[in-house]
Design a protein around this motif. Sequence first.
Motif, short mmCIF file in Angstrom:
data_model
loop_
_atom_site.label_atom_id
_atom_site.label_comp_id
_atom_site.label_asym_id
_atom_site.label_seq_id
_atom_site.Cartn_x
_atom_site.Cartn_y
_atom_site.Cartn_z
N GLY A 57 -5.85 9.33 -3.89
CA GLY A 57 -7.15 9.98 -3.78
C GLY A 57 -8.10 9.22 -2.87
N LEU A 58 -8.13 7.90 -3.02
CA LEU A 58 -9.01 7.10 -2.17
C LEU A 58 -8.58 7.14 -0.71
N ALA A 59 -7.27 7.27 -0.47
CA ALA A 59 -6.76 7.29 0.90
C ALA A 59 -7.37 8.41 1.71
N VAL A 60 -7.66 9.54 1.07
CA VAL A 60 -8.23 10.68 1.80
C VAL A 60 -9.72 10.82 1.61
N ALA A 61 -10.28 10.18 0.57
CA ALA A 61 -11.70 10.35 0.27
C ALA A 61 -12.57 9.22 0.82
N VAL A 62 -11.96 8.07 1.07
CA VAL A 62 -12.71 6.90 1.56
C VAL A 62 -12.02 6.44 2.84
N PRO A 63 -12.52 6.80 4.01
CA PRO A 63 -11.70 6.77 5.23
C PRO A 63 -11.60 5.45 5.99
N ARG A 64 -12.36 4.41 5.64
CA ARG A 64 -12.40 3.26 6.54
C ARG A 64 -11.88 1.95 5.94
N VAL A 65 -11.99 1.73 4.66
CA VAL A 65 -11.66 0.41 4.11
C VAL A 65 -10.17 0.26 3.85
N ARG A 66 -9.73 -1.00 3.77
CA ARG A 66 -8.37 -1.28 3.31
C ARG A 66 -8.27 -0.89 1.84
N LEU A 67 -7.05 -0.49 1.44
CA LEU A 67 -6.78 -0.11 0.06
C LEU A 67 -5.56 -0.87 -0.43
N GLY A 68 -5.56 -1.27 -1.70
CA GLY A 68 -4.39 -2.00 -2.18
C GLY A 68 -4.26 -1.99 -3.69
N SER A 69 -3.04 -2.27 -4.14
CA SER A 69 -2.74 -2.41 -5.56
C SER A 69 -2.83 -3.88 -5.93
N LEU A 70 -3.50 -4.17 -7.06
CA LEU A 70 -3.72 -5.55 -7.45
C LEU A 70 -3.41 -5.71 -8.94
N VAL A 71 -2.20 -5.87 -9.35
CA VAL A 71 -0.97 -5.66 -8.59
C VAL A 71 -0.03 -4.81 -9.42
N CYS A 72 1.01 -4.24 -8.77
CA CYS A 72 2.00 -3.44 -9.48
C CYS A 72 3.04 -4.35 -10.12
N SER A 73 3.35 -4.08 -11.37
CA SER A 73 4.34 -4.89 -12.08
C SER A 73 5.74 -4.38 -11.79
N VAL A 74 6.62 -5.32 -11.44
CA VAL A 74 8.01 -4.92 -11.16
C VAL A 74 8.75 -4.54 -12.43
N THR A 75 8.18 -4.79 -13.60
CA THR A 75 8.85 -4.39 -14.84
C THR A 75 8.84 -2.89 -15.04
N TYR A 76 7.84 -2.20 -14.52
CA TYR A 76 7.80 -0.74 -14.67
C TYR A 76 7.66 0.00 -13.35
N ARG A 77 7.80 -0.70 -12.25
CA ARG A 77 7.80 -0.07 -10.92
C ARG A 77 9.10 -0.45 -10.21
#
Length: 297
Positions: A57-77
């Motif tokens: 959602g942020l990727a298309v709604a907020v057009p200029r800033v960097r976006l990131g996951s902080l952080v995805c757990s490898v136990t369930y991803r």
Amino acid sequence: MRFSVWPTTGQSWEDLLACAQDAEELGYQGVWVADHFMPAGGDLARPTLECWAVLAGLAVAVPRVRLGSLVCSVTYRHPAVLANQAASVDQLSGGRLVLGIGAGWQENEHRAYGIDFPDARERLDRLEEACQVLRLLADQPRADFRGRHYRLVDAPSEPKPRQAHLPLLVGGGGERRTLRIVARWADEWNTWGTPEVLAAKGAVLDAHCEAVGRDPASIRRSAQVLVDLGGRSPSDGRMPTVTGSASELQDLLAGYQAAGVGEFVLPDWNLGRGSRRRDALAEFFEEVARPFADRAG
């Protein structure tokens, strides 16, 4: 330095989006999103938005800033699934994603959902293999990998990320294993803590880089604490928090800068909502961060 905002996913989409839009308008350069399915404690019925739905959602709604996951757990991803999610969001954002992963720590959500939560050694083994899987799928036309926990067999991942090199962030401060994994595989490293913590752990990371023949300067470093500017935004004390005047907080940022930290992440968790939060974000950026901000970065 760069400055980013970390809106909690324990709020409505409308409030989270407003935080991200305010941050972008005020001059912040990034928005980070945690990857959890439920609170770590307290009222477990509190709503929690899902990380990758939010990032899309942020990727298309907020057009200029960097976006990131902080952080995805490898136990369930699973890293192969995560690689495809990340590539799609990077495409949606026009190439602004940082893929952040970690070994996982929140045991209650694993228990609630029946997800295995192995010991720390196995979680770190999975993290190291996941880094390799993610790098292969992002960079190679087809990928083969045979590890203890993950396997790829002539695996495609299309479309590729929009960026020629999708940045991989590893989060955590474990000095023996996590920072060694950072030295080997990460483009960016993040952990909680004061400048003293970042300086000490940064020196350990530098040593790991030397051991694997890598330039420590090639790894970007970021950190966060909760901020209480002027005593108006107290926290519940469960996470590292700093309280001070604008000049005292500038001393804090100078300490981070001296420790090699190139990005400070400001959580919104104790800043309220609506105009109160916007005012707090604006005050921090204008009164504290602006002399350090690198708008061209």
